[in-house]
Design a protein around this motif. Structure first.
Motif, PDB file in Angstrom:
ATOM      1  N   SER A  57       0.805  -1.226   0.000  1.00  0.00           N
ATOM      2  CA  SER A  57       0.000   0.000   0.000  1.00  0.00           C
ATOM      3  C   SER A  57       0.841   1.279   0.000  1.00  0.00           C
ATOM      4  CB  SER A  57      -0.941   0.006   1.205  1.00  0.00           C
ATOM      5  OG  SER A  57      -0.198   0.067   2.405  1.00  0.00           O
ATOM      6  N   GLN A  58       2.158   1.182   0.019  1.00  0.00           N
ATOM      7  CA  GLN A  58       3.005   2.369   0.072  1.00  0.00           C
ATOM      8  C   GLN A  58       2.780   3.298  -1.121  1.00  0.00           C
ATOM      9  OE1 GLN A  58       5.037   3.556   2.537  1.00  0.00           O
ATOM     10  NE2 GLN A  58       4.030   1.934   3.681  1.00  0.00           N
ATOM     11  N   HIS A  59       2.600   2.738  -2.298  1.00  0.00           N
ATOM     12  CA  HIS A  59       2.384   3.590  -3.481  1.00  0.00           C
ATOM     13  C   HIS A  59       1.053   4.331  -3.373  1.00  0.00           C
ATOM     14  CE1 HIS A  59       0.043   0.115  -4.737  1.00  0.00           C
ATOM     15  NE2 HIS A  59      -0.532   0.882  -5.646  1.00  0.00           N
ATOM     16  N   LEU A  60       0.047   3.700  -2.753  1.00  0.00           N
ATOM     17  CA  LEU A  60      -1.244   4.382  -2.566  1.00  0.00           C
ATOM     18  C   LEU A  60      -1.094   5.573  -1.630  1.00  0.00           C
ATOM     19  CD1 LEU A  60      -3.543   1.250  -2.180  1.00  0.00           C
ATOM     20  CD2 LEU A  60      -3.310   2.733  -4.190  1.00  0.00           C
ATOM     21  N   LEU A  61      -0.322   5.380  -0.567  1.00  0.00           N
ATOM     22  CA  LEU A  61      -0.104   6.471   0.378  1.00  0.00           C
ATOM     23  C   LEU A  61       0.611   7.647  -0.303  1.00  0.00           C
ATOM     24  CD1 LEU A  61      -0.533   7.397   3.262  1.00  0.00           C
ATOM     25  CD2 LEU A  61       1.612   6.280   3.881  1.00  0.00           C
ATOM     26  N   THR A  70      -3.287  16.289   4.563  1.00  0.00           N
ATOM     27  CA  THR A  70      -3.871  16.055   5.891  1.00  0.00           C
ATOM     28  C   THR A  70      -4.288  14.594   6.028  1.00  0.00           C
ATOM     29  OG1 THR A  70      -4.669  18.334   5.926  1.00  0.00           O
ATOM     30  CG2 THR A  70      -5.638  16.813   7.512  1.00  0.00           C
ATOM     31  N   LEU A  71      -4.976  14.081   5.033  1.00  0.00           N
ATOM     32  CA  LEU A  71      -5.385  12.675   5.065  1.00  0.00           C
ATOM     33  C   LEU A  71      -4.156  11.767   5.085  1.00  0.00           C
ATOM     34  CD1 LEU A  71      -7.498  10.448   4.961  1.00  0.00           C
ATOM     35  CD2 LEU A  71      -7.527  10.703   2.448  1.00  0.00           C
ATOM     36  N   LEU A  75      -3.209   8.997   7.908  1.00  0.00           N
ATOM     37  CA  LEU A  75      -2.968   7.593   7.574  1.00  0.00           C
ATOM     38  C   LEU A  75      -1.588   7.135   8.043  1.00  0.00           C
ATOM     39  CD1 LEU A  75      -4.610   7.409   4.039  1.00  0.00           C
ATOM     40  CD2 LEU A  75      -5.483   6.460   6.183  1.00  0.00           C
ATOM     41  N   LYS A  76      -0.610   8.027   8.004  1.00  0.00           N
ATOM     42  CA  LYS A  76       0.720   7.678   8.518  1.00  0.00           C
ATOM     43  C   LYS A  76       0.682   7.419  10.016  1.00  0.00           C
ATOM     44  CE  LYS A  76       3.585   9.867   5.015  1.00  0.00           C
ATOM     45  NZ  LYS A  76       4.583  10.894   4.727  1.00  0.00           N
ATOM     46  N   VAL A  77      -0.101   8.204  10.747  1.00  0.00           N
ATOM     47  CA  VAL A  77      -0.252   7.983  12.192  1.00  0.00           C
ATOM     48  C   VAL A  77      -0.914   6.630  12.446  1.00  0.00           C
ATOM     49  CG1 VAL A  77      -1.446   8.784  14.273  1.00  0.00           C
ATOM     50  CG2 VAL A  77      -0.249  10.423  12.810  1.00  0.00           C
TER      51      VAL A  77
END
Length: 194
Positions: A57-61, A70-71, A75-77
């Motif tokens: 999922s890294q590429h999605l982030l 902000t989103l 999501l990182k948190v």
């Protein structure tokens, strides 16, 4: 180029590492998916899936970050919280897998010592927990050498089979991080302290 070339050239870079390792021979036709009924196997599968999903999922982030910072921060948190849960699972699994041991690791296989010989061509289910990120991987490998040592142990060399792209890339990332850490430590040892 093969990992078994006569002049001992290597297809993959190898590192010496200390990891938690558990292995067992696979029966004919058995898969290495760890579908055992014990809770340790279920926890290990959960840990392994968490890391694979995180990697995939890294590429999605990155795409989300480009559109909505902000989103992406939120999501990182959440991802860090899940990582902490994964580390807690990994530490409980270390009790079941056993103490960390010295291995030689590459994207192509793993070498380790064993108190018994393993027949060449034996297929193994290998559970590894890579430290410090507590990355759990369940891999399938075949034994390519088993040599006795003077201390009664055996040096076992294996070659991974049917790695997914995500598993291979997670191994590669761990190896690159270990290489960078070893280079930093070597520079620190060789640089004079003021």
């Amino acid at each position: 180029m093969s990992t078994r070339d006569a002049d001992d050239r290597r297809e993959y870079y190898r590192i010496e590492d200390t990891i938690a390792l558990e292995f067992r021979p696979l029966k004919q036709g058995e898969t290495a998916d760890g579908s055992g009924v014990d809770s340790a196997s279920q926890l290990f599968n959960l840990l392994s899936e968490l890391h694979l999903m995180d990697f995939e999922s890294q590429h999605l982030l990155r795409h989300i970050h480009e559109r909505d910072r902000t989103l992406a921060s939120y999501l990182k948190v959440i991802n860090k919280r899940i990582d902490l849960l994964g580390q807690a699972v990994a530490h409980s699994l270390l009790r079941d897998i056993g103490p960390a041991r010295q291995v030689t690791l590459s994207e192509g296989g793993i070498g380790f010592s064993s108190d018994q010989s393993i027949e060449l061509g034996t297929h193994l289910a290998i559970k590894i927990v890579l430290m410090p990120q507590a990355l759990g991987l369940l891999l399938r490998a075949v034994v390519i050498h088993s040599q006795p040592r003077d201390d009664g142990q055996f040096d076992i060399g294996t070659e991974f089979e049917a790695l997914t792209d995500a598993q291979r890339q997670l191994l590669a990332r761990h190896i690159l991080q270990k290489q960078a850490q070893q280079r930093r430590q070597a520079r620190e040892r060789s640089s004079p302290t003021p």
